[in-house]
Design an enzyme around this catalytic site. Structure first.
Site, PDB file in Angstrom:
ATOM      1  N   HIS A 243       0.810  -1.218   0.000  1.00  0.00           N
ATOM      2  CA  HIS A 243       0.000   0.000   0.000  1.00  0.00           C
ATOM      3  C   HIS A 243       0.842   1.266   0.000  1.00  0.00           C
ATOM      4  O   HIS A 243       1.888   1.348   0.622  1.00  0.00           O
ATOM      5  CB  HIS A 243      -0.989   0.010   1.169  1.00  0.00           C
ATOM      6  CG  HIS A 243      -0.363  -0.091   2.524  1.00  0.00           C
ATOM      7  ND1 HIS A 243      -1.098  -0.179   3.672  1.00  0.00           N
ATOM      8  CD2 HIS A 243       0.920  -0.118   2.931  1.00  0.00           C
ATOM      9  CE1 HIS A 243      -0.302  -0.242   4.723  1.00  0.00           C
ATOM     10  NE2 HIS A 243       0.936  -0.213   4.292  1.00  0.00           N
ATOM     11  N   ASN A 244       0.358   2.234  -0.767  1.00  0.00           N
ATOM     12  CA  ASN A 244       0.978   3.559  -0.900  1.00  0.00           C
ATOM     13  C   ASN A 244       2.350   3.546  -1.560  1.00  0.00           C
ATOM     14  O   ASN A 244       3.070   4.550  -1.528  1.00  0.00           O
ATOM     15  CB  ASN A 244       1.071   4.269   0.463  1.00  0.00           C
ATOM     16  CG  ASN A 244      -0.288   4.597   1.030  1.00  0.00           C
ATOM     17  OD1 ASN A 244      -0.764   3.922   1.936  1.00  0.00           O
ATOM     18  ND2 ASN A 244      -0.951   5.601   0.479  1.00  0.00           N
TER      19      ASN A 244
END
Length: 332
Positions: A243-244
């Site tokens: 994520h991210n």
């Protein structure tokens, strides 16, 4: 079955023919397995020795070839044999699986979905509310596109792929079977009362144009913003992107490699197979991480890293040489 003369092949490659063959070329094949009607290639001088025992009638070769083709055999000399071979593979490629109907009757397509002209949707697909699919894109059977997601033009999504809500895929992409785009990021925190508490992952995934993502790979959605895959990135099978994370343009990730959360890759970064990258790490433009390496800190642009933990390649090689000597000395 498709077949071509050597002259017809060279009309595509625009190389220089050495020697000659009357054989009709029916398929491409590797040197060791080729038959007398097949074309192969020699992309590196170390493979020249295999030509003598190969049955291939034609080989695509680089300009520095140092051997002769022989009787009723030929070479096509080009600047880059690897790139030329990709043109040959396109020439002999078989057609994609056919659709009897543009949108299969068993597909579920929400009333609010926007489907452009030329789109094909296979059996068992689910296309959710407020989604959009651009011109000439294809969803093969049993693909899932959840609410408010979008797919650009000329993109191919293979069977079993799940694109979760609010994720966006660009033009001319290929997503291979069973990939997952936008699964929850791996976010948990210890809590005295509840044990591990799940942190909501409310971001999304944005995939640029001309991206290819391999089978069974996973790109996690951001915790509160976007996981981004830049234009032209090529992701192999069984790859994890946390994520991210943010990938620049034209990055390559080989099979079983993984990025933890919030990793940033510059443009043209290469991650070797089974390499792992620690969270919140930045890898600069053009850097290379060798197969099986473990990156625990930032890497400047242009560096090549090896080992676990990863260090500069020249330092890793020195360390390995010293270890080899120590082992040898201990046995003597």
């Amino acid at each position: 079955m498709k077949s071509y003369t050597i002259t017809e092949i060279n009309e595509v490659l625009k190389g220089i023919i050495l020697g000659n063959t009357q054989e009709k070329i029916t398929a491409p094949e590797q040197l060791e397995a080729a038959s007398t009607t097949e074309i192969s290639f020699i992309g590196n001088k170390k493979y020249e020795k295999l030509w003598a025992t190969s049955k291939a009638c034609v080989a695509i070769v680089n300009e520095d070839i140092s051997i002769e083709p022989g009787a009723n055999r030929a070479f096509i000399k080009v600047k880059n044999a690897d790139l030329a071979m990709s043109q040959i593979l396109e020439l002999f490629a078989l057609p994609m699986p056919e659709f009897e109907t543009t949108i299969h009757p068993s597909a579920t397509v929400a009333i609010t979905a926007q489907i452009a002209s030329g789109v094909k949707i296979g059996a068992g697909c689910y296309v959710g509310p407020k989604t959009s699919i651009g011109k000439n894109s294809i969803l093969y059977p049993n693909t899932t596109l959840l609410d408010e997601s979008s797919i650009g033009e000329n993109t191919v999504i293979w069977s079993g792929t799940v694109v979760r809500e609010r994720c966006h895929i660009g033009d001319n992409c290929i997503i291979h079977p069973n990939a997952t785009i936008g699964a929850d990021g791996f976010g948990f925190r210890p809590c005295p009362e509840k044990g591990l508490v799940k942190i909501p992952q409310i971001g999304n995934v944005i995939i640029g144009n001309n991206v290819e993502i391999g089978a069974n790979s996973c790109v996690d959605r951001g915790k509160f913003s976007s996981t981004i895959i830049g234009d032209g990135c090529k992701i192999d099978n069984l790859v994890q992107i946390g994520h991210n994370s943010k990938l620049g343009r034209y990055c390559i990730m080989a099979g079983k490699s993984g990025l933890a959360g919030s990793v940033t890759l510059g443009n043209g970064v290469i991650i070797g197979g089974s390499a792992s990258i620690k969270d919140h790490t930045t890898i600069g433009d053009g850097a290379v991480v060798g197969a099986g390496s473990g990156v625990t800190c930032d890497i400047p642009a242009g560096k090549t890293m090896l080992g676990y933990p990863a260090v500069e390649a020249r330092d890793a090689l020195k360390q390995w040489a010293i270890l080899k000597k120590l082992v040898a000395n201990s046995k003597s």
